[in-house]
Design a protein around this motif. Structure first.
Motif, PDB file in Angstrom:
ATOM      1  N   VAL A  68     -79.184  35.809  25.615  1.00  0.00           N
ATOM      2  CA  VAL A  68     -78.816  34.931  26.728  1.00  0.00           C
ATOM      3  C   VAL A  68     -78.285  33.595  26.195  1.00  0.00           C
ATOM      4  CG1 VAL A  68     -79.693  33.680  28.733  1.00  0.00           C
ATOM      5  CG2 VAL A  68     -80.431  36.024  28.313  1.00  0.00           C
ATOM      6  N   CYS A  69     -78.899  33.087  25.124  1.00  0.00           N
ATOM      7  CA  CYS A  69     -78.442  31.820  24.527  1.00  0.00           C
ATOM      8  C   CYS A  69     -76.982  31.917  24.090  1.00  0.00           C
ATOM      9  CB  CYS A  69     -79.308  31.463  23.322  1.00  0.00           C
ATOM     10  SG  CYS A  69     -80.860  30.647  23.725  1.00  0.00           S
ATOM     11  N   VAL A  73     -73.769  29.904  25.369  1.00  0.00           N
ATOM     12  CA  VAL A  73     -72.899  29.154  24.449  1.00  0.00           C
ATOM     13  C   VAL A  73     -71.433  29.463  24.737  1.00  0.00           C
ATOM     14  CG1 VAL A  73     -72.167  28.997  22.031  1.00  0.00           C
ATOM     15  CG2 VAL A  73     -74.588  28.878  22.614  1.00  0.00           C
ATOM     16  N   MET A  74     -71.123  30.727  24.999  1.00  0.00           N
ATOM     17  CA  MET A  74     -69.747  31.087  25.343  1.00  0.00           C
ATOM     18  C   MET A  74     -69.307  30.369  26.613  1.00  0.00           C
ATOM     19  SD  MET A  74     -69.932  35.177  24.496  1.00  0.00           S
ATOM     20  CE  MET A  74     -68.313  35.480  25.184  1.00  0.00           C
ATOM     21  N   PHE A  75     -70.202  30.300  27.588  1.00  0.00           N
ATOM     22  CA  PHE A  75     -69.903  29.587  28.836  1.00  0.00           C
ATOM     23  C   PHE A  75     -69.653  28.101  28.560  1.00  0.00           C
ATOM     24  CE2 PHE A  75     -71.990  26.767  31.944  1.00  0.00           C
ATOM     25  CZ  PHE A  75     -71.092  26.886  33.005  1.00  0.00           C
ATOM     26  N   LEU A  76     -70.517  27.482  27.722  1.00  0.00           N
ATOM     27  CA  LEU A  76     -70.355  26.058  27.409  1.00  0.00           C
ATOM     28  C   LEU A  76     -69.052  25.800  26.665  1.00  0.00           C
ATOM     29  CD1 LEU A  76     -73.985  25.090  26.238  1.00  0.00           C
ATOM     30  CD2 LEU A  76     -72.884  24.516  28.408  1.00  0.00           C
ATOM     31  N   ALA A 198     -73.764  23.267  23.068  1.00  0.00           N
ATOM     32  CA  ALA A 198     -73.210  24.486  22.486  1.00  0.00           C
ATOM     33  C   ALA A 198     -73.751  24.691  21.076  1.00  0.00           C
ATOM     34  CB  ALA A 198     -71.682  24.414  22.471  1.00  0.00           C
ATOM     35  N   MET A 199     -73.872  23.601  20.347  1.00  0.00           N
ATOM     36  CA  MET A 199     -74.453  23.653  19.006  1.00  0.00           C
ATOM     37  C   MET A 199     -75.936  24.040  19.064  1.00  0.00           C
ATOM     38  SD  MET A 199     -74.660  22.932  15.723  1.00  0.00           S
ATOM     39  CE  MET A 199     -75.619  22.099  14.468  1.00  0.00           C
ATOM     40  N   GLY A 200     -76.707  23.344  19.927  1.00  0.00           N
ATOM     41  CA  GLY A 200     -78.140  23.586  20.003  1.00  0.00           C
ATOM     42  C   GLY A 200     -78.490  25.004  20.373  1.00  0.00           C
ATOM     43  N   PHE A 201     -77.847  25.533  21.413  1.00  0.00           N
ATOM     44  CA  PHE A 201     -78.171  26.888  21.863  1.00  0.00           C
ATOM     45  C   PHE A 201     -77.609  27.953  20.925  1.00  0.00           C
ATOM     46  CE2 PHE A 201     -78.831  24.525  25.825  1.00  0.00           C
ATOM     47  CZ  PHE A 201     -80.067  25.037  26.201  1.00  0.00           C
ATOM     48  N   ALA A 202     -76.545  27.623  20.199  1.00  0.00           N
ATOM     49  CA  ALA A 202     -76.030  28.564  19.201  1.00  0.00           C
ATOM     50  C   ALA A 202     -77.028  28.746  18.071  1.00  0.00           C
ATOM     51  CB  ALA A 202     -74.694  28.071  18.647  1.00  0.00           C
ATOM     52  N   VAL A 203     -77.617  27.660  17.612  1.00  0.00           N
ATOM     53  CA  VAL A 203     -78.626  27.743  16.552  1.00  0.00           C
ATOM     54  C   VAL A 203     -79.816  28.587  17.012  1.00  0.00           C
ATOM     55  CG1 VAL A 203     -80.327  26.392  15.263  1.00  0.00           C
ATOM     56  CG2 VAL A 203     -77.966  25.606  15.407  1.00  0.00           C
ATOM     57  N   GLY A 335     -89.682  28.495  25.306  1.00  0.00           N
ATOM     58  CA  GLY A 335     -88.977  27.254  25.020  1.00  0.00           C
ATOM     59  C   GLY A 335     -87.499  27.332  25.342  1.00  0.00           C
ATOM     60  N   SER A 336     -86.899  28.483  25.098  1.00  0.00           N
ATOM     61  CA  SER A 336     -85.474  28.666  25.410  1.00  0.00           C
ATOM     62  C   SER A 336     -85.228  28.586  26.913  1.00  0.00           C
ATOM     63  CB  SER A 336     -84.982  30.011  24.866  1.00  0.00           C
ATOM     64  OG  SER A 336     -85.063  30.051  23.460  1.00  0.00           O
ATOM     65  N   ILE A 337     -86.119  29.175  27.695  1.00  0.00           N
ATOM     66  CA  ILE A 337     -85.975  29.101  29.159  1.00  0.00           C
ATOM     67  C   ILE A 337     -86.066  27.650  29.621  1.00  0.00           C
ATOM     68  CG2 ILE A 337     -87.035  29.746  31.355  1.00  0.00           C
ATOM     69  CD1 ILE A 337     -87.954  32.357  30.022  1.00  0.00           C
ATOM     70  N   GLY A 338     -87.058  26.919  29.087  1.00  0.00           N
ATOM     71  CA  GLY A 338     -87.189  25.504  29.439  1.00  0.00           C
ATOM     72  C   GLY A 338     -85.954  24.710  29.074  1.00  0.00           C
ATOM     73  N   SER A 339     -85.372  25.005  27.910  1.00  0.00           N
ATOM     74  CA  SER A 339     -84.171  24.282  27.465  1.00  0.00           C
ATOM     75  C   SER A 339     -82.988  24.548  28.384  1.00  0.00           C
ATOM     76  CB  SER A 339     -83.824  24.684  26.030  1.00  0.00           C
ATOM     77  OG  SER A 339     -84.851  24.319  25.139  1.00  0.00           O
ATOM     78  N   PHE A 340     -82.848  25.800  28.834  1.00  0.00           N
ATOM     79  CA  PHE A 340     -81.773  26.135  29.770  1.00  0.00           C
ATOM     80  C   PHE A 340     -81.843  25.257  31.005  1.00  0.00           C
ATOM     81  CE2 PHE A 340     -81.671  30.605  27.957  1.00  0.00           C
ATOM     82  CZ  PHE A 340     -80.445  30.431  27.356  1.00  0.00           C
ATOM     83  N   ILE A 341     -83.026  25.177  31.588  1.00  0.00           N
ATOM     84  CA  ILE A 341     -83.184  24.428  32.835  1.00  0.00           C
ATOM     85  C   ILE A 341     -83.019  22.927  32.582  1.00  0.00           C
ATOM     86  CG2 ILE A 341     -84.788  23.904  34.717  1.00  0.00           C
ATOM     87  CD1 ILE A 341     -86.003  26.716  34.249  1.00  0.00           C
ATOM     88  N   GLY A 342     -83.582  22.442  31.467  1.00  0.00           N
ATOM     89  CA  GLY A 342     -83.489  21.025  31.151  1.00  0.00           C
ATOM     90  C   GLY A 342     -82.061  20.557  30.971  1.00  0.00           C
TER      91      GLY A 342
END
Length: 861
Positions: A68-69, A73-76, A198-203, A335-342
């Motif tokens: 999903v990340c 990233v592709m969307f961003l 895009a950088m953060g979620f790619a990592v 944590g990834s879910i929280g980051s998406f919403i944040g």
């Protein structure tokens, strides 16, 4: 019945999972083996008794969120590329400059990755041979291939995260500038944060998919313990690339930055991003290759290392269980879910007032996204604990407490870093005040601020470690590290935003955009400086917890091998008073200073070349039509004379990019060689006790040095920014603060961040070789240690012959004047902006026949 079925299968197939779950309704509790009466809602043993299937259940949430990340990233990226560029506001020069920054960044990474490709190939062969001879699973000969495959994938994904981050950042800088020109401050913030995200979620996506897929593949025909062990190769690959990326990127960016500041600001009296400065493009390239590509590889490695350490500890000891193995992977997914919403909560209503912006209110624009992400993560972490351990499990809620402690510790360290580095608070203001009496007192004050700033993070980390150890032992500390890094998606987005905003401001100034645009980009840049400093503090904290977890995992691996050889119940003694361990502590405490010295000296040598190149271009680069030199153009511009495009002089920025690239790639070799070979030498030559001492010494020493360097450098930087805000940057006080900032540049962006990776890399190397040295006594098979020792000696000789390890003057062969006794003499003056005097050999003063001949003098204002 379940235990009997599991036992029968293990007897029938020795490769079945070694991890033994408690009966239904029980979960592993404290590290001493106490059982808890909680009932897990999801009991992984109920799903299947097949190792790969069990492993798939453990890692499924993280794998799914990793996919999903990458989709996000592709969307961003598509959203970012739809934003207008310079052509949309009739400023094609913006696109031209942005293209030069992007091409320079690509050129550097290509050169760096050529060297790293050779490094990866060499270690691939070494791991194949080493673990094919010293097998983990004596019944199969594929151990070497498995370790090496994990290593090469870890290296590739770590490098890919840096490359992708650089690519997105160089696409986002010009679009951020245009957004500030066409719209509000919030528009610029949105574009810059999209690039950082895009950088953060790619990592996070690359790390999640890489580690989970390899773990499932490694569990085929292996028990779960061994499968996790193979992943140490993945961590070693990620750590190796992270170290070289951080060191090389840091040397690159600071060589360019120091050259641009000292010659441009101090000597020529021009602004930081003046287009007449030959080093300004290289400086902007450095922001991308150091603070984006290097940082991405760094935090990729931290994220992977924390999860691997927790997984290793979760599959060892009397309380090992599949629930403990699954927990770090499930927490990472939460944590990834929280980051998406944040991400969707980041916005601001502030107007762009340059350095007069309300920094606290602007900081809230990013902090609210982080707070939302952390809140959601804590809620989902509680759900994970209930599912895996049960709502009434004492062990589960103790682990949840460790997660909370880890997360809060990271936030506390970040706030402490903000206090010591922001120009809103006393420490940084005091450095600016010392500028009245000159650069020396600025440097002294900054060093003092950096040293005293170690108190807060040390106290926070000590409390966190003791609390988590009391709750759940070493596994609790590892879970705290996972908790600190779980929301990496948004925390790295916040950190990566800074270099994009910095580049956007540079482009606005180089392209000659209006003061209203520059005010907005300056506001974003001010925010970026603060987030960068906070990010560095967070990186140190997470590195310490990760390294301690890896150290604990190393001890478990060693004791497992030792008990297998000496008998059940026996283990290695790691007494602090043992001479071997103490010797290791001393060597480990020394290494960060050696490492820091090598990187600082590298910046100094590269910067010296850059300074001379910029000075040379000021004198000799001319407009081919008018014959006007670059310095003459600077003098006219400083007097308010408007130069047409035909009259202006464009510097040769490509040469500065080439100098930084060549120097940084060459200078990254020595620190990397010593960081990797030292644990190998001590491990194979002496034994596990020496390595344990080495790790302890390195963690303590590197943590303090990294905090001091990072905070001192950040405070010096913002003291200079405060002078800009107060409009005294061209006064003697402002120039003194520029010198302090120049000293702090390699502190905060080269040596300091690289030390974070040093302590994790050495711990990862130790964990990698733990199965090979764990069963051996001190000095047993000592001859094996001679191989890495000889390799280190040969590498040192070669580096000396190449001039990389040398005290020679890097400018010895340049055009800078030499005296008749061989000494270079540079006389600096303060004739004013754009005034430069050059005394050549023909302008020497006359001398009496009997008096010694004076040296050549090169005058530089």
């Amino acid at each position: 019945a379940r235990e009997a079925r599991f036992s029968r299968r293990r007897k029938a197939d020795p490769r079945s999972p070694e991890v033994k779950m408690a009966p239904v309704g029980n979960a592993a509790a404290h590290s001493i083996g106490k059982r808890d009466d909680g009932k897990p809602i999801i009991n992984i043993m109920d799903v299947s008794t097949e190792g790969p299937v069990q492993m798939l259940v453990c890692i499924a949430p993280m794998l799914l969120l990793g996919i999903v990340c990458l989709i996000f990233v592709m969307f961003l990226r598509m959203s970012l590329l739809k934003q207008p560029t310079g052509a949309a506001i009739d400023k094609p020069k913006l696109d031209y400059l942005a293209k030069k920054i992007k091409s320079g960044s690509i050129a550097f990474l290509k050169e760096e990755y050529k060297y790293l490709a050779g490094y990866v190939v060499i270690w691939f062969v070494v791991l194949v041979v080493l673990f094919s001879i010293e097998r983990i699973d004596t019944g199969d000969s594929t151990d070497g291939i498995r370790y090496a495959a994990c290593f090469i994938l870890g290296a590739i994904l770590s490098g890919s995260s840096g490359w992708f981050g650089m690519s997105v950042a160089t696409d986002g800088n010009v679009r951020t500038t245009v957004a500030c020109a066409k719209g509000s401050l919030n528009d610029g913030l949105g574009v810059a944060f999209t690039a950082g995200s895009a950088m953060g979620f790619a990592v996070v996506g690359l790390a999640s998919i890489g580690i989970t897929v390899m773990l499932v593949l490694m569990s085929i025909d292996r028990n779960i313990n061994t499968a996790v062990q193979y992943l140490h190769g993945f961590g070693f690959g990620a750590s190796s690339i992270a170290l070289f990326a951080r060191v090389a990127g840091g040397i690159y960016t600071k060589a360019a930055d120091v050259g641009a500041d000292l010659v441009g600001k101090v000597e020529a009296g021009i602004d930081e991003d003046d287009p007449h400065n030959p080093a300004v493009i290289a400086d902007n390239v450095g922001d991308n290759v150091g603070d984006v590509a290097g940082m991405g590889a760094d935090l990729f490695e931290s994220y992977v290392g924390s999860i691997l350490a927790a997984a290793t500890l979760g599959t060892h000891g009397a309380s090992a269980s599949l629930a403990r193995l699954a927990l770090p992977f499930w927490l990472a997914a939460a944590g990834s879910i929280g980051s998406f919403i944040g991400y969707f909560f980041v916005s601001t209503k502030e107007s762009g007032n340059g350095w007069n912006v309300n920094l606290g209110a602007l900081m809230w624009a990013l902090e609210k996204g982080t707070f939302v992400a952390n809140t959601i993560f804590l809620i989902l972490a509680a759900v994970c604990v209930i599912l895996l351990f049960g709502p009434d499990s004492e062990a589960g809620w103790k682990l949840y407490g460790c997660v909370v402690i880890g997360l809060m510790s990271g936030m506390a360290i970040g706030k402490g870093t903000e206090y010591f580095t922001s120009f809103d608070y006393g420490p940084t203001i005091s450095i600016k005040d010392r500028g009245v009496t000159g650069p020396a007192t600025v440097v002294i004050q900054g060093m003092g601020v950096g040293m005293i700033s170690t108190i807060l993070p040390t106290g926070v980390l000590a409390v966190a470690i003791l609390s988590c150890a009391e709750l759940m032992g070493e596994y609790g500390v590892a879970v705290a590290a996972v908790g600190m890094l779980a929301t990496l998606g948004i925390s790295l987005s916040t950190d990566a935003y800074g270099p994009v905003a910095d580049n956007a401001g540079g482009l606005a100034e180089m392209a000659g955009l209006g003061p209203d645009v520059r005010a907005k980009t300056d506001s974003l840049d001010a925010l970026g400086n603060t987030t960068a400093a906070v990010g560095k503090g967070f990186a140190v904290g997470s590195a310490v917890l990760t390294a301690l977890s890896l150290l604990a995992a190393f001890k478990e691996e060693v004791n497992k091998k030792y008990a297998a050889k000496m008998g059940f119940g026996t283990f290695q003694s790691f007494e602090v008073t043992e001479p071997i361990l103490l010797a290791g502590v001393l060597i480990g405490a020394m290494l960060p200073y050696l490492f820091g010295a090598l990187t600082m000296l590298s910046v100094g040598k590269a910067a010296a070349e850059m300074i001379e190149e910029v000075r040379d271009q000021f004198r000799n680069v001319k407009n081919p039509k008018t014959g006007t030199t670059l310095m003459e153009a600077i003098k006219k511009a400083s007097q308010g004379i408007v130069l047409t495009e035909d009259e202006d002089v464009e510097p040769d920025s490509d040469r500065c990019v080439m100098i930084s690239t060549r120097s940084s790639v060459k200078e990254m070799i020595a620190p990397g060689v010593y960081a990797v070979l030292t644990p190998l030498v001590l491990g194979f030559l002496i034994g596990a006790k020496a390595v344990m001492g080495l790790l302890v010494g390195t963690i303590g020493s590197a943590a303090m040095l990294a905090v001091m360097m990072g905070n001192a450098g950040g405070a010096w930087d913002n003291a200079k920014k405060l002078c800009e805000k107060l409009q005294i940057k061209k006064s003697d006080q402002g120039k003194a603060c520029v010198v302090g900032d120049t000293v702090g540049d390699p502190f905060k962006d080269t040596s300091g961040p690289s030390l974070d990776i040093l302590l994790k890399l050495m711990a990862m190397v130790a964990l990698l070789i733990a199965p090979l040295i764990g069963a051996k006594k001190e000095w047993e098979d000592w001859w094996m240690g001679l191989f890495p020792l000889a390799l280190g000696f040969i590498a040192t000789v070669v580096l000396m012959l190449l001039g990389i390890l040398s005290w020679k003057d890097p400018l010895a062969k340049t055009s800078l004047g030499k005296g008749d006794d061989g000494d270079v003499v540079v006389v600096t003056g303060s004739k004013g902006a754009g005034q430069q005097l050059n005394a050549t050999a023909d302008s020497k003063p006359s001398t009496d026949a009997g008096s010694p001949k004076p040296p050549t003098v090169a005058w530089q204002s």
